[in-house]
Structures are given as C-alpha cells and as structure tokens.
Design a protein around this motif. Structure first.
Motif, PDB file in Angstrom:
ATOM      1  N   ASP A  64       0.882  -1.166   0.000  1.00  0.00           N
ATOM      2  CA  ASP A  64       0.000   0.000   0.000  1.00  0.00           C
ATOM      3  C   ASP A  64       0.920   1.217   0.000  1.00  0.00           C
ATOM      4  O   ASP A  64       1.616   1.477   0.982  1.00  0.00           O
ATOM      5  CB  ASP A  64      -0.888  -0.022   1.249  1.00  0.00           C
ATOM      6  CG  ASP A  64      -1.857   1.162   1.277  1.00  0.00           C
ATOM      7  OD1 ASP A  64      -1.609   2.169   0.567  1.00  0.00           O
ATOM      8  OD2 ASP A  64      -2.859   1.085   2.013  1.00  0.00           O
ATOM      9  N   VAL A  65       0.919   1.948  -1.115  1.00  0.00           N
ATOM     10  CA  VAL A  65       1.894   3.040  -1.248  1.00  0.00           C
ATOM     11  C   VAL A  65       1.553   4.258  -0.390  1.00  0.00           C
ATOM     12  O   VAL A  65       2.323   5.213  -0.352  1.00  0.00           O
ATOM     13  CB  VAL A  65       2.072   3.471  -2.729  1.00  0.00           C
ATOM     14  CG1 VAL A  65       2.793   2.393  -3.518  1.00  0.00           C
ATOM     15  CG2 VAL A  65       0.749   3.844  -3.381  1.00  0.00           C
ATOM     16  N   ALA A  66       0.431   4.196   0.321  1.00  0.00           N
ATOM     17  CA  ALA A  66       0.108   5.289   1.244  1.00  0.00           C
ATOM     18  C   ALA A  66       0.709   5.042   2.628  1.00  0.00           C
ATOM     19  O   ALA A  66       0.554   5.865   3.525  1.00  0.00           O
ATOM     20  CB  ALA A  66      -1.407   5.462   1.343  1.00  0.00           C
ATOM     21  N   THR A  68       4.098   4.496   4.793  1.00  0.00           N
ATOM     22  CA  THR A  68       5.548   4.740   4.720  1.00  0.00           C
ATOM     23  C   THR A  68       6.369   3.462   4.754  1.00  0.00           C
ATOM     24  O   THR A  68       7.234   3.237   3.902  1.00  0.00           O
ATOM     25  CB  THR A  68       5.996   5.635   5.902  1.00  0.00           C
ATOM     26  OG1 THR A  68       5.171   6.791   5.899  1.00  0.00           O
ATOM     27  CG2 THR A  68       7.438   6.049   5.778  1.00  0.00           C
ATOM     28  N   VAL A  71       6.297   1.481   1.624  1.00  0.00           N
ATOM     29  CA  VAL A  71       7.042   2.094   0.511  1.00  0.00           C
ATOM     30  C   VAL A  71       8.546   1.833   0.702  1.00  0.00           C
ATOM     31  O   VAL A  71       9.245   1.455  -0.247  1.00  0.00           O
ATOM     32  CB  VAL A  71       6.744   3.604   0.406  1.00  0.00           C
ATOM     33  CG1 VAL A  71       7.617   4.260  -0.656  1.00  0.00           C
ATOM     34  CG2 VAL A  71       5.269   3.830   0.092  1.00  0.00           C
ATOM     35  N   ILE A 115      -3.764   8.663  -0.889  1.00  0.00           N
ATOM     36  CA  ILE A 115      -3.296   7.766  -1.958  1.00  0.00           C
ATOM     37  C   ILE A 115      -2.894   8.544  -3.209  1.00  0.00           C
ATOM     38  O   ILE A 115      -1.868   8.263  -3.833  1.00  0.00           O
ATOM     39  CB  ILE A 115      -4.380   6.708  -2.294  1.00  0.00           C
ATOM     40  CG1 ILE A 115      -4.629   5.810  -1.072  1.00  0.00           C
ATOM     41  CG2 ILE A 115      -3.965   5.868  -3.509  1.00  0.00           C
ATOM     42  CD1 ILE A 115      -5.685   4.745  -1.274  1.00  0.00           C
ATOM     43  N   ALA A 119       0.978   9.718  -1.276  1.00  0.00           N
ATOM     44  CA  ALA A 119       1.744   8.517  -1.651  1.00  0.00           C
ATOM     45  C   ALA A 119       2.729   8.809  -2.787  1.00  0.00           C
ATOM     46  O   ALA A 119       3.790   8.191  -2.857  1.00  0.00           O
ATOM     47  CB  ALA A 119       0.787   7.390  -2.050  1.00  0.00           C
ATOM     48  N   CYS A 123       6.595   7.964  -2.330  1.00  0.00           N
ATOM     49  CA  CYS A 123       7.364   7.136  -3.273  1.00  0.00           C
ATOM     50  C   CYS A 123       8.611   7.894  -3.710  1.00  0.00           C
ATOM     51  O   CYS A 123       9.718   7.347  -3.698  1.00  0.00           O
ATOM     52  CB  CYS A 123       6.506   6.741  -4.483  1.00  0.00           C
ATOM     53  SG  CYS A 123       5.269   5.490  -4.081  1.00  0.00           S
TER      54      CYS A 123
END
Ligand SMILES: NC(=O)c1ccc[n+]([C@@H]2O[C@H](COP(=O)([O-])OP(=O)(O)OC[C@H]3O[C@@H](n4cnc5c(N)ncnc54)[C@H](O)[C@@H]3O)[C@@H](O)[C@H]2O)c1
Length: 253
Positions: A64-66, A68, A71, A115, A119, A123
C-alpha cells in the motif's frame, strides 16, 4: 534494435490494473526489468505472468503506497531483486466517492489525498535517494486532466491531482542538476476499471466523457503507457518538470 528502456530497472505502482499494467507491459517489451507494486496482489501477479509470457522480466510486491513502511520495503525489495532503480512510475490511485464539495466527507477527502497525492511524495522520497546514489534516474507521476482543470463532484481528486503537478515541478527543480528528471502525465478519460467504476457510481456518464474528448472516444491505457515509457527513456533527456497531457484534446478547448 535495442528497446527504449534496455538495461533499466523500472518500478510501476498500481501495476496490477489499467494504466499501470499497460505501462508495465510496454516497459518490459522495451527492455526494462520491471517491479510491480499494488495493494491487490492478484492483479500484480497477473501482470507479472503476462510479462513473463511475453519473454520479459518482472516481479511484484504487495504494497500500500500510502503507508511509509510499505514504501520503504518496496524500494528495498526492488534493490534486493534487481540491484538498482532507474525509473519509477508513481501511478497508483483511486477515484474516491463522487460527491460535490459540501457533500464530500472528511474520510473520503483524507483517503483520496493520502493515496493520490501523499503517496506520490512518499514514493519519490524513497526512490530519489537511490537514484542519487546511482547518479541519475527518471520519475513519472500520474496526475490527470483533473490536475489542470476543475471537475464538479470530485473535489478531493481534483485537489490531489493538482498537488501532483506541483510536487512534480518542485522535485524536477530540486534534482535537475543531479541527472534526475521528474515529469507527470495528465491522462484524459481512459478506459480502465477505474473509469468503469466511475460510470457505475453515476459520477460521470460515458456519453459525456466521450463528448468531452474532441477525438470522439475514450483513451486506451496503452496510449498513456507510450507517453510514460518515452518520459522514462533517454529519448526525453531534456524534458523535466513537464505535465504531459495525453487527453484526446480535452484541455485544448
Ligand atoms: N482512467 C482514467 O481515465 C484516468 C484519468 C486520469 C488519471 N488517472 C489516474 O491513473 C492512475 C491509474 O488509474 P487506472 O485508471 O489505471 O485505475 P485502476 O483502478 O484500473 O488501477 C489502479 C491500480 O492502483 C492500485 N492501487 C490503488 N491504490 C493503491 C495503493 N494505496 N497502493 C497500491 N496500489 C494501489 C489498484 O489496486 C489498481 O490496481 C490513477 O492515479 C488515476 O487517478 C486515470
């Protein structure tokens, strides 16, 4: 003839569907070794299988790129798998609820911004240090024509996508002298599962979307992929800080 991304390692977030999947497939066909991240593992695994069937190299991470920590892990796994990171397509996104400004809930606003905007920054925060170590890289973020114009009924989405354009320009300026290019794409209405959901939710009528496109049809994910792969490639070596509209002419009106 060598592919446009020969020898490069490219990360694609939201690579389990739509624009992300089409870009992952094209990047692999153009010679990249691809890492796909998605919070729906089945979608990411399917993209990996499609790339492998075509003779390409791909792996995936459920992330889940939201978040930390996820990521950080994603970048770590990319480095463990391929040893480097040359290109990143920060593309994962959601449409959120269809509700005008006074009806938009705080929960929806926060989720969409987390998101679709935060995010993208997260990233970049973890991708750029590796690119600095390597002496360069290229990043493409996914904004939207909603990052350039207002659209009634999706205030959080419009705000987030405008934010992506600003983040892109800022990171481009910050790292221009470090051989890292940062651009974004601004797709028009592209025929993906997200847009089909928006039609189903009644936030947008398909006929209106088609009428909004001067070219007279919805875009195809492959038409965005072509622009992203160009921006990630050395062919775009003098392009940075640019929001590339691929929108059938929508913003030309
Ligand atoms: N389809 C369009 O018309 C259109 C237009 C402009 C911009 N965009 C943008 O393009 C991007 C891709 O959209 P699409 O149309 O391909 O949608 P899609 O729903 O088909 O694909 C989005 C993918 O992102 C993944 N994802 C969502 N949130 C995530 C998260 N937090 N972490 C990891 N993965 C996550 C989903 O699981 C899905 O696989 C989005 O940023 C979207 O806002 C789409």
């Amino acid at each position: 003839m060598a592919g446009a991304l020969e020898g490069k390692v490219v990360l694609v977030t939201g690579g389990g569907s739509g624009i992300g999947r089409a870009t992952a497939l094209l990047a692999a066909r153009q010679g990249a070794r691809v890492m796909i991240a998605d919070y729906v593992p089945e979608g990411a695994e399917k993209t990996v299988a499609m790339i492998k069937e075509g003779g390409g190299t791909a792996a995936c991470v459920a992330a889940d790129v939201a978040v930390t920590r996820q990521v950080e892990d994603l970048i770590q796994k990319t480095l463990e798998t391929y040893g480097r990171l040359d290109g990143a397509f920060n593309n994962a996104g959601i449409e959120g609820a269809m509700a005008e400004t006074i009806a938009c809930t705080e929960e929806n606003f926060d989720r969409v911004v987390a998101i679709d905007l935060k995010a993208v920054w997260l990233c970049m925060k973890y991708e750029i240090p590796q690119m600095l170590k390597q002496g360069g890289g290229a990043i493409v973020n996914t904004a939207s024509i909603a990052g350039l114009l207002g659209f009634p009924g999706i205030p959080a989405y419009v705000a987030a996508k405008h934010g992506v354009v600003g983040l892109t320009r800022t990171a481009a300026l910050e790292y221009a002298q470090k051989n890292i290019r940062v651009n974004c794409v601004c797709p028009g209405v592209i025929n993906t599962p997200m847009v089909q959901r928006a039609f189903d939710k009644g936030g947008m009528r398909e006929a209106d979307a088609i009428a909004g496109e001067p070219i007279g049809r919805l875009g195809k994910p492959e038409e965005i992929a072509a622009g992203v792969v160009w921006l990630l490639s050395d062919a775009a070596s003098f392009v940075t800080g640019h929001p590339l509209t691929i929108d059938g002419g929508w913003t030309a009106r």
